[in-house]
Design a protein around this motif. Structure first.
Motif, short mmCIF file in Angstrom:
data_model
loop_
_atom_site.label_atom_id
_atom_site.label_comp_id
_atom_site.label_asym_id
_atom_site.label_seq_id
_atom_site.Cartn_x
_atom_site.Cartn_y
_atom_site.Cartn_z
N THR A 1 -26.00 27.38 29.63
CA THR A 1 -25.80 26.28 28.70
C THR A 1 -26.71 26.59 27.54
N ARG B 1 -24.58 29.06 25.57
CA ARG B 1 -23.48 28.47 24.84
C ARG B 1 -23.96 27.79 23.44
N VAL C 1 -25.84 19.02 24.29
CA VAL C 1 -25.39 19.43 25.39
C VAL C 1 -24.69 18.05 25.99
N VAL D 1 -19.07 21.81 27.23
CA VAL D 1 -20.65 22.03 27.19
C VAL D 1 -21.26 21.31 25.97
N ILE E 1 -31.78 22.40 32.56
CA ILE E 1 -30.26 22.70 32.22
C ILE E 1 -30.23 24.23 32.86
N THR F 1 -15.66 17.56 22.26
CA THR F 1 -16.33 18.93 23.01
C THR F 1 -15.46 20.09 22.38
#
Length: 94
Positions: free
Chosen positions: A53, A56, A19, A8, A49, A4
């Motif tokens: 997110t 990001r 994701v 996220v 979502i 990760t």
């Protein structure tokens, strides 16, 4: 073990960034916003979502352009190989 970046975005599933905990590739979010012109809020609603997110994921795509280009090239090559296999099978069925 999924790698990760900030909790996220993961990079293990489907051999491309996605994701975390979902099967939503960063590439799909990037394409929907940056290439198709949808708003991050609309894309978030479409994929169920949070808008943060999506932001990001966009940041990840912009921070890793070489990786994203490589993923895109791999997916396009796989699609082209599939298309050629289908055409060959259709021509062999005549």
């Amino acid at each position: 073990m999924a790698e990760t970046t900030d909790g996220v975005i993961e990079r293990e599933l489907l051999d491309e960034p996605h994701v975390a905990g979902r099967r939503v590739p960063v590439r799909a979010l990037y394409t929907a916003v940056e290439e198709s012109g949808a708003s991050p809020s609309a894309v978030a609603a479409q994929f169920d979502i949070e808008p943060a997110t999506v932001h990001r994921a966009l940041a990840y795509a912009h921070d890793h352009p070489e990786e994203m280009a490589s993923v895109r090239a791999e997916r396009e090559a796989a699609f082209e190989a599939f298309r050629e296999e289908r055409a060959a099978a259709a021509n062999g069925a005549d």
